[in-house]
Design a protein around this motif. Structure first.
Motif, short mmCIF file in Angstrom:
data_model
loop_
_atom_site.label_atom_id
_atom_site.label_comp_id
_atom_site.label_asym_id
_atom_site.label_seq_id
_atom_site.Cartn_x
_atom_site.Cartn_y
_atom_site.Cartn_z
N ASP A 58 38.28 42.02 34.25
CA ASP A 58 38.96 40.75 34.47
C ASP A 58 39.25 40.02 33.17
OD1 ASP A 58 38.95 41.11 37.17
OD2 ASP A 58 37.06 40.03 37.50
N THR A 111 44.30 50.83 41.96
CA THR A 111 44.44 49.41 42.25
C THR A 111 45.77 49.21 42.96
OG1 THR A 111 43.16 48.79 40.30
CG2 THR A 111 44.58 47.10 41.27
N ASN A 137 46.46 40.86 35.86
CA ASN A 137 45.73 39.89 36.70
C ASN A 137 46.63 38.92 37.46
OD1 ASN A 137 43.29 41.03 35.81
ND2 ASN A 137 43.21 39.66 34.05
N PRO A 138 47.50 39.36 38.36
CA PRO A 138 47.59 40.73 38.84
C PRO A 138 48.78 41.47 38.23
CG PRO A 138 48.68 39.32 40.37
CD PRO A 138 48.20 38.43 39.26
#
Length: 604
Positions: free
Chosen positions: A214, A561, A444-445
């Motif tokens: 993150d 992801t 992110n994202p």
């Protein structure tokens, strides 16, 4: 050859083509005929002595056996997973029936060719003849013309119809170059200048501690580096070995040269531990890799810098395949009139040792490639997969449309004379035996790339393969009823399979740093991580991954992801939307290397 665990037998397959060879040449019948493709016009006749290389494809009666092998050894739930075939085993499985060999030989000998003039692929499934165009016209009962592409000015020597003796129709699948009008293009964005010069002191991403996904450096929102990709895809704590058998290769076409001086500048800035290392260069069909800085290619530099920068110290190879120079009507020299994909794959299939991961950032509109030719090229890719090679192709940069950068003005019509409005899929990404890579941007994202549009959709040539049927069916069934009815093939192979960052890559070109974008960046970047996964498997005393897709759509899903925002406009439409799960914009999503490493190093 070792005994192969299949229910098929070679004898049963050979009997399917047991046709008697005639004692005399039969009358000619048309083998293939097309309408002149849109955007091409006749501009003259080639000189009679203009040399072309005819490629005659003989049927491969046992290809279904090879395909069965490929799916078994690529399925992580199968007992044969990773049990790749040897070069000789693959050649045995694609070898033509003896009757086909005899029939074609008799035809060529009767046409006056000596045995030494006839070249053959290692499996004898291709016959190659370099002859004057006048001789080609004689043996194919055809007429060649110079055809010019009105938008680009490119010219080709092609025919729209050719014939063969009637008894040969069952022994010859295709002859090219005849009806092949494809224009191979690099998949970098044409919406902006492909190289934007930057200040050499521009801030670059700094490495962050492992496990802090993150906390990806914010500069990665504007500039993509090797460090950004390793942070974003959870690979900062992995170090490859230079003692394993992992390897990676990049294909180069159209006189795109990979400059070593630029690579050193890139390494000094982004991968200092790789300084003073380079790649192995291999020429195919006379391809060059000129090292004058002014001749450095943006596409080639992008590909080698990021693929090799991510995977270092895994050894890298760069192939340069001679392109198709524009036809000059008064030339008398041999021009490469073939589609370079097949030239490259023929060369690679003839080698004993092949890099285990190969990325290609070039493609054509599928409809510009004759279906029979596309299928043969795709079958060649299956041969590489069976030998343990992972093939990756960029999915294209024009959404669901053609090569026009503006999605509102694309000309999305069929080339079959019916002028039907259709989405335009991209080959070779539509081949079911390769892994197609789409593009994303931001962190992110991550979202689907928007400065250009990630190519994606559904093939009109290839059916949905079993490994992705559930994912494709789920996506299509969730679309609004009737959306894009008739614009795409609901039974087609869906692409892309996966995605990776595709914009704002910082490269070095002609001695200067700058940015470039396109799915031409996504594919080599993804390939770099696959090379690292192979490295991890070798460390665990396992075999290379080979053909990826059956793994990706099953156990591998957990290693991605999911991308949940974006679309790929084209043909005057919004295109397909990104959604939960697989979609024809970003595929299964972007890789989480840490999770994928855990998945692929388990003992299946």
């Amino acid at each position: 050859m070792r005994v192969l665990n299949l229910k098929f037998t070679l004898l049963a397959s050979l009997l399917t083509l047991a046709v008697a060879v005639p004692q005399s040449i039969s009358p000619y019948l048309v083998k293939e005929e097309i309408l002149p493709p849109r955007g091409w016009v006749k501009s003259g006749r080639p000189p009679p002595d203009h040399a072309i290389t005819l490629r005659i494809g003989l049927p491969q009666p046992n290809f279904h056996v090879l395909e069965s092998h490929l799916y078994e050894i690529s399925d992580p739930d199968h007992e044969r997973y990773g049990d790749h075939l040897t070069k000789e085993e693959v050649e045995d499985l694609v070898r033509p029936h003896p009757d086909s060999l005899d029939a074609v030989n008799e035809w060529l000998y009767s046409a006056g060719f000596a045995a030494e003039e006839i070249n053959r692929s290692p499996a004898h499934d291709w016959v190659l003849l370099t002859i004057p165009v006048s001789k080609a016209e004689d043996i194919l009962d055809t007429t060649y013309h110079i055809w010019t592409h009105t938008a680009s000015g490119d010219s080709l020597v092609r025919s729209t119809r050719y014939s063969l003796p009637s008894h040969l129709h069952g022994h010859v699948e295709l002859v090219q170059p005849t009806t092949m009008f494809g224009r191979m293009n690099a998949h970098n964005s044409a919406i902006f200048s492909p190289f934007e010069e930057e200040d050499v002191a521009a801030p670059l991403a700094q490495t962050v501690p492992a496990g802090t996904l993150d906390a990806v450096d914010p500069s990665c929102n504007t500039t993509i580096t090797v460090s950004c990709l390793k942070q974003l895809y959870n690979a900062t704590d992995y170090e490859a070995s230079n003692t394993t058998k992992s390897s990676i290769g990049i294909t180069g076409y159209l006189e795109q040269f990979a400059n070593i001086q630029d690579l050193q500048s890139f390494y000094a800035e982004q991968r200092p531990d790789a300084l003073n290392t380079s790649f192995k260069f291999v020429s195919v069909k006379g391809g060059l890799n000129n090292q004058t800085l002014s001749e450095a290619g943006a596409e080639a530099n992008l590909d080698v810098q990021f693929a090799f920068g991510i995977s270092y110290p895994v050894p890298g190879t760069f192939w340069s395949t001679a392109g198709r120079p524009p036809f000059i009507p008064d030339t008398r020299t041999v021009n490469n009139t073939n589609e370079p994909y097949q030239d490259w794959v023929d060369s690679i299939l003839g080698q004993k040792d092949i890099p285990l991961v190969i990325s290609t950032s070039y493609g054509d509109d599928e409809q510009t490639v004759p279906e029979n030719y596309a299928r043969r090229v795709c079958a060649s890719f299956a041969q590489l997969g069976a030998r343990g090679v992972s093939l990756l192709f960029s999915s294209g940069d024009y959404g669901v449309g053609d090569g026009n950068a503006n999605p509102a003005t694309q000309q999305c019509f069929t080339n079959d004379g019916k002028n039907q409005t259709k989405f335009i899929p991209v080959f070779p990404s539509t081949c079911p035996f390769v892994t197609s890579v789409g593009g994303t941007q931001n962190i992110n994202p991550e979202v689907a790339v928007s400065r250009f549009y990630s190519g994606g959709g559904f093939s009109n040539y290839f059916d949905t393969p079993d490994y992705q049927k559930a994912a494709v069916s789920k996506y299509i069934s969730a679309l609004p009823k009737g959306l894009y009815k008739g614009l795409y093939n609901q039974q087609g192979r869906g692409f892309p399979d996966v995605a990776a960052q595709g914009d704002r890559y910082r490269i070095w070109l002609a001695g200067k740093p700058g940015k470039i974008g396109g799915t031409s960046a996504s594919s080599p970047a993804f390939a770099g991580f696959v090379a690292l996964l192979n490295d991890a498997r070798f460390k665990a005393k396992q075999k290379p991954l080979g053909f990826l897709n059956p793994l990706l759509y099953s156990k591998g899903v957990a290693g991605f992801t999911d991308i949940l925002s974006g679309s790929n406009p084209g043909c005057g439409t919004p295109g397909f939307n990104v959604t939960k799960g697989w979609d024809p914009v970003t595929g299964l999503g972007t890789p989480n290397f840490g999770k994928l490493k855990e998945i692929v190093t388990k003992q299946y």
